[in-house]
Design an enzyme around this catalytic site. Structure first.
Site, PDB file in Angstrom:
ATOM      1  N   HIS A  73       0.734  -1.146   0.115  1.00  0.00           N
ATOM      2  CA  HIS A  73      -0.021  -0.106  -0.280  1.00  0.00           C
ATOM      3  C   HIS A  73       0.833   1.388  -0.074  1.00  0.00           C
ATOM      4  O   HIS A  73       0.351   2.385  -0.182  1.00  0.00           O
ATOM      5  CB  HIS A  73      -0.980   0.030   1.180  1.00  0.00           C
ATOM      6  CG  HIS A  73      -0.277   0.359   2.613  1.00  0.00           C
ATOM      7  ND1 HIS A  73      -0.024  -0.559   3.510  1.00  0.00           N
ATOM      8  CD2 HIS A  73      -0.139   1.492   3.084  1.00  0.00           C
ATOM      9  CE1 HIS A  73       0.708   0.027   4.455  1.00  0.00           C
ATOM     10  NE2 HIS A  73       0.471   1.274   4.153  1.00  0.00           N
ATOM     11  N   ASP A 121       0.037  -7.459   1.762  1.00  0.00           N
ATOM     12  CA  ASP A 121       0.646  -6.012   1.374  1.00  0.00           C
ATOM     13  C   ASP A 121       1.909  -6.280   1.851  1.00  0.00           C
ATOM     14  O   ASP A 121       2.637  -5.657   2.630  1.00  0.00           O
ATOM     15  CB  ASP A 121      -0.218  -5.448   2.893  1.00  0.00           C
ATOM     16  CG  ASP A 121       0.048  -4.031   2.715  1.00  0.00           C
ATOM     17  OD1 ASP A 121       0.596  -3.525   1.767  1.00  0.00           O
ATOM     18  OD2 ASP A 121      -0.378  -3.327   3.846  1.00  0.00           O
ATOM     19  N   GLY A 213       2.898   6.646   8.823  1.00  0.00           N
ATOM     20  CA  GLY A 213       4.482   6.918   8.417  1.00  0.00           C
ATOM     21  C   GLY A 213       5.127   5.691   8.782  1.00  0.00           C
ATOM     22  O   GLY A 213       6.341   5.697   8.409  1.00  0.00           O
ATOM     23  N   SER A 215       4.118   2.627   8.149  1.00  0.00           N
ATOM     24  CA  SER A 215       3.921   1.678   7.073  1.00  0.00           C
ATOM     25  C   SER A 215       4.998   1.232   6.276  1.00  0.00           C
ATOM     26  O   SER A 215       5.752   2.035   5.942  1.00  0.00           O
ATOM     27  CB  SER A 215       2.797   2.191   6.200  1.00  0.00           C
ATOM     28  OG  SER A 215       1.533   2.472   6.752  1.00  0.00           O
TER      29      SER A 215
END
Length: 268
Positions: A73, A121, A213, A215
């Site tokens: 993502h 992901d 942030g 991620s």
């Protein structure tokens, strides 16, 4: 031939990974603290371009001298990215940073932008040149395929994510102790329920969490061999807030994707 070369690749990658010249602080803080400079030398900052400038958008993990692992993502088609290694305090040039452009970005083919809880992901970034490994830049180890962390396993999240929900991004790299919550607990109705899959890892909860942030950054867990392993890729938190009770940070479980990681790195 592929299997033989793959074994050589994995052996070379594992021979010098998960070690830091500056051992991390080991305080079990809840809301995170400034990390010791360069104590997580595989942590990278993924920056996205805005005209002539770049800004931090996600974290990531250096897993080979020219490969970075991050979250699916974190990647948007058509955007320009660059990877900053050896970073500690953003906005300050400290002399050890390496800024490298990608030569290729590979998002897991089953990642769905419209369904983050569906899983997959994860993404890999091939760097346009090899990073120079030194005291500030090192590789994280990758866990063996299928390995599962025990409940309350000793792990840390690292990144430049917000310290509080809706707060500013910190300048210095943060770390926080986030013990693992076993899948049997995290998948119960009053926790994440069916939203969390067995290809994910829950860690932290309450005041201990990742936030916007973080991620794409690693879930750092120390192995019995004393090395640090990137067991997870920071994926999502609760829409009710980063530190919502019984809604721990959810990570992509790296050990569920070893085959995909190895194939992408081998064929590209």
């Amino acid at each position: 031939m592929y299997q033989l070369l793959l074994i050589v690749l994995l052996a070379a990658r594992a021979s010098a990974c998960g070690q830091s010249s500056y051992p991390p602080y080991f305080s079990k803080v809840v809301n995170g603290i400034d990390a010791r400079p360069y104590s997580w030398p595989w942590q990278i900052s993924l920056e996205v371009g805005h005209g002539n400038s770049f800004s931090h958008t996600c974290g990531g993990t250096l897993i080979s001298s020219n490969w970075v692992m991050t979250a699916g993502h974190c990647i948007t088609l058509g955007r320009t990215y660059r990877v900053v290694l050896g970073e500690y305090e953003r906005y300050v040039y400290e002399g050890g940073e390496q800024v490298i452009n990608p030569s290729g970005i590979f998002v897991h083919p089953e990642w769905n932008d419209n369904c983050i809880s569906c899983g997959n992901d994860i993404a890999l970034i091939k760097l346009s040149k090899h990073a120079i490994l030194n005291d500030h830049v090192q590789l994280a180890c990758i866990p063996t395929s299928g390995s599962i962390l025990l409940n309350n396993a000793y792990c840390y999240i690292t990144g430049w994510g917000r310290v509080v929900t809706n707060g500013p991004l910190p300048a210095k790299l943060q770390q926080a102790y986030v013990p693992v919550i076993e899948y049997a607990t995290c998948s119960t109705r009053d926790w994440w329920g069916s939203t969390v899959k067995n290809t994910m890892i829950c860690a932290g909860g309450g005041e201990k969490s990742g936030c916007n942030g973080d991620s794409g950054g690693p879930l750092n867990c120390k192995g019995r061999d004393g090395r640090w392993y990137a067991h997870g890729v920071a994926s999502f938190v609760s829409s009710s807030g980063c530190n919502t009770l019984k809604k721990p940070t959810v990570f992509t479980r790296v050990s569920a994707f070893n085959n995909w990681i190895n194939q992408v790195m081998y064929y590209n």
